[in-house]
Design a protein around this motif. Structure first.
Motif, PDB file in Angstrom:
ATOM      1  N   HIS A 197      -8.464   1.735  -0.076  1.00 52.10           N
ATOM      2  CA  HIS A 197      -8.052   1.185   1.229  1.00 52.10           C
ATOM      3  C   HIS A 197      -9.134   1.338   2.298  1.00 52.10           C
ATOM      4  CE1 HIS A 197      -3.902   0.439   3.338  1.00 52.10           C
ATOM      5  NE2 HIS A 197      -4.820  -0.384   3.772  1.00 52.10           N
ATOM      6  N   TYR A 219      -5.501  -2.738  -7.576  1.00 49.02           N
ATOM      7  CA  TYR A 219      -5.372  -1.475  -6.834  1.00 49.02           C
ATOM      8  C   TYR A 219      -6.608  -1.317  -5.954  1.00 49.02           C
ATOM      9  CZ  TYR A 219      -3.633   3.350  -6.297  1.00 49.02           C
ATOM     10  OH  TYR A 219      -3.108   4.529  -5.814  1.00 49.02           O
ATOM     11  N   PHE A 220      -6.351  -1.209  -4.650  1.00 50.39           N
ATOM     12  CA  PHE A 220      -7.460  -1.151  -3.693  1.00 50.39           C
ATOM     13  C   PHE A 220      -7.793   0.269  -3.245  1.00 50.39           C
ATOM     14  CE2 PHE A 220      -6.570  -5.635  -2.869  1.00 50.39           C
ATOM     15  CZ  PHE A 220      -7.818  -6.134  -2.532  1.00 50.39           C
ATOM     16  N   LYS A 224      -2.525   0.029  -2.596  1.00 44.98           N
ATOM     17  CA  LYS A 224      -3.775   0.620  -2.088  1.00 44.98           C
ATOM     18  C   LYS A 224      -3.633   2.125  -1.938  1.00 44.98           C
ATOM     19  CE  LYS A 224      -4.160  -3.519   0.824  1.00 44.98           C
ATOM     20  NZ  LYS A 224      -2.806  -3.768   1.330  1.00 44.98           N
ATOM     21  N   SER A 255     -11.275  -2.272   0.268  1.00 42.56           N
ATOM     22  CA  SER A 255     -10.846  -2.779   1.575  1.00 42.56           C
ATOM     23  C   SER A 255     -11.498  -1.920   2.646  1.00 42.56           C
ATOM     24  CB  SER A 255      -9.318  -2.694   1.672  1.00 42.56           C
ATOM     25  OG  SER A 255      -8.876  -3.226   2.894  1.00 42.56           O
ATOM     26  N   ALA A 295       0.868  -1.195   0.000  1.00 41.96           N
ATOM     27  CA  ALA A 295       0.000   0.000   0.000  1.00 41.96           C
ATOM     28  C   ALA A 295       0.889   1.224   0.000  1.00 41.96           C
ATOM     29  CB  ALA A 295      -0.912   0.014   1.228  1.00 41.96           C
TER      30      ALA A 295
END
Ligand SMILES: NC(=O)c1ccc[n+]([C@@H]2O[C@H](COP(=O)([O-])OP(=O)(O)OC[C@H]3O[C@@H](n4cnc5c(N)ncnc54)[C@H](OP(=O)(O)O)[C@@H]3O)[C@@H](O)[C@H]2O)c1
Length: 317
Positions: free
Chosen positions: A126, A123-124, A87, A156, A50
């Motif tokens: 977050h 790709y999150f 992230k 997430s 991240a």
């Protein structure tokens, strides 16, 4: 290590991911490289990072984990074989907690630079951002996809309604939306009023939602900071309950009977569940990784899984 599906995307990813949160900060460069090499040696290829890892360690600013992965990829020359996760959305240094388009785009650029790659595989977002219209966030992710800067997007620390809202907004535009969810999850059950701040749990509700929508599920902090192997430590605060006393006893029974580390039993239990959950496993030494990856030589029987799945109603009556 077996592969598993990334939701409905058709992409295959490793069934166990490597958490790289402390690589390049708490864990020095040589040990970090050894840990990644060990993980790759087990057949794994999913590295979870991240933008902010690990800005909270004194003397560091964030981005160190990504930079370390970048250096490792360069040294090993194997970008093609590796599935990279990063992230955006949590605050660090001057960056606010935000999923605004400009933040997503500029943070992605920084991550790509640190990783020294052209594309981030997954790709999150977050954490959900209550301040930014979800349409703006999904537009930013779609833009990055169109430009080839990311391949897939994930969420997430979202609640089920937030994930639904996000994917509805993407689907209306004909976009894919989030194909993966990463939440806090382990074998012990948090107590009813457990509060982990911005870290959201994998609740039965969101798990059901993910099954229905064919969204892949990843679990972070699956080893409870290494607690399972520390037989003389008290259960951490938000996990203290009679049910967990019993669950822990059962876990350690199974670990002892199979002569493997308790962490490996937790991971096996997670991998053999339906739906399968991808644990993101962290460690600060290769020795720890070896203990955890004993999971690869374990197949729990149905009886053992039933034993581990304590029936709360029967237990308390
Ligand atoms: N999406 C999110 O919001 C989010 C949040 C947190 C984490 N993550 C991801 O999930 C990954 C794992 O998270 P986590 O670090 O919280 O995981 P965890 O599974 O709760 O704990 C990992 C820690 O447990 C200890 N440990 C591991 N194996 C051990 C062993 N065999 N014996 C003794 N101790 C052992 C090590 O701590 P010591 O260093 O103390 O030895 C290790 O750093 C992170 O690296 C990150 O990639 C994501």
């Amino acid at each position: 290590m077996k592969d598993t599906e990334l939701g409905h995307t058709g992409e295959l990813i490793s069934s166990i991911g490597l958490g790289t949160m402390y690589l390049g900060t708490k864990v020095d460069e040589k040990t970090s490289f050894d840990i990644i090499d060990y993980y790759i040696g087990t057949g794994g290829r999913l590295l979870d990072s991240a933008n902010k890892y690990a800005s909270w360690i004194p003397g560091f600013n964030g981005g160190e984990s990504e930079s370390l992965i970048g250096r490792w990829l360069k040294k090993r020359g194997n970008r093609q074989g590796i599935f990279i996760i990063s992230k955006v959305g949590f605050p660090y240094r001057a960056i606010p907690r935000s999923l605004k388009k400009e933040i997503i785009i500029s943070e992605c650029e920084k991550s790509l630079k640190r990783l020294d790659v052209e594309t981030i595989d997954l790709y999150f977002a977050h954490a959900y951002d209550t301040e930014t219209p979800i349409e703006e966030t999904m537009d930013a992710f779609q833009n990055l996809k169109k430009q080839g800067k990311i391949r897939f997007a994930g969420a997430s620390n979202f609640y089920a309604w937030q994930l639904l809202e996000a994917n509805n907004s993407a689907n209306i535009q004909g976009w894919e939306g989030f194909s993966c969810l990463q939440q806090r999850h382990t074998y012990l059950e948090p107590t009813l009023h457990a509060d982990f701040g911005s870290q959201l749990l994998l609740t039965p509700e969101i798990q059901d939602f993910c099954i229905k929508q064919k969204i892949c599920i990843m679990a972070y902090s699956p080893l409870l900071g290494g607690f399972y192997g520390k037989y003389n430590h008290a259960i951490p605060g938000y996990y203290k309950s009679m049910v967990n006393d019993l669950k822990l006893e059962k876990l350690r029974d199974i670990a002892d009977s199979l002569n493997i580390h308790a962490n490996a039993v937790v991971l096996a239990w997670m991998l053999q569940r339906s739906p399968q959950i991808i644990p993101i496993v962290g460690g600060s030494t290769v020795a720890q990784m070896r203990e955890n990856f004993q999971v690869l030589s374990v197949r729990l029987t149905e009886k053992q899984i039933e034993y581990l799945n304590v029936n709360i109603v029967n237990t308390d009556s």
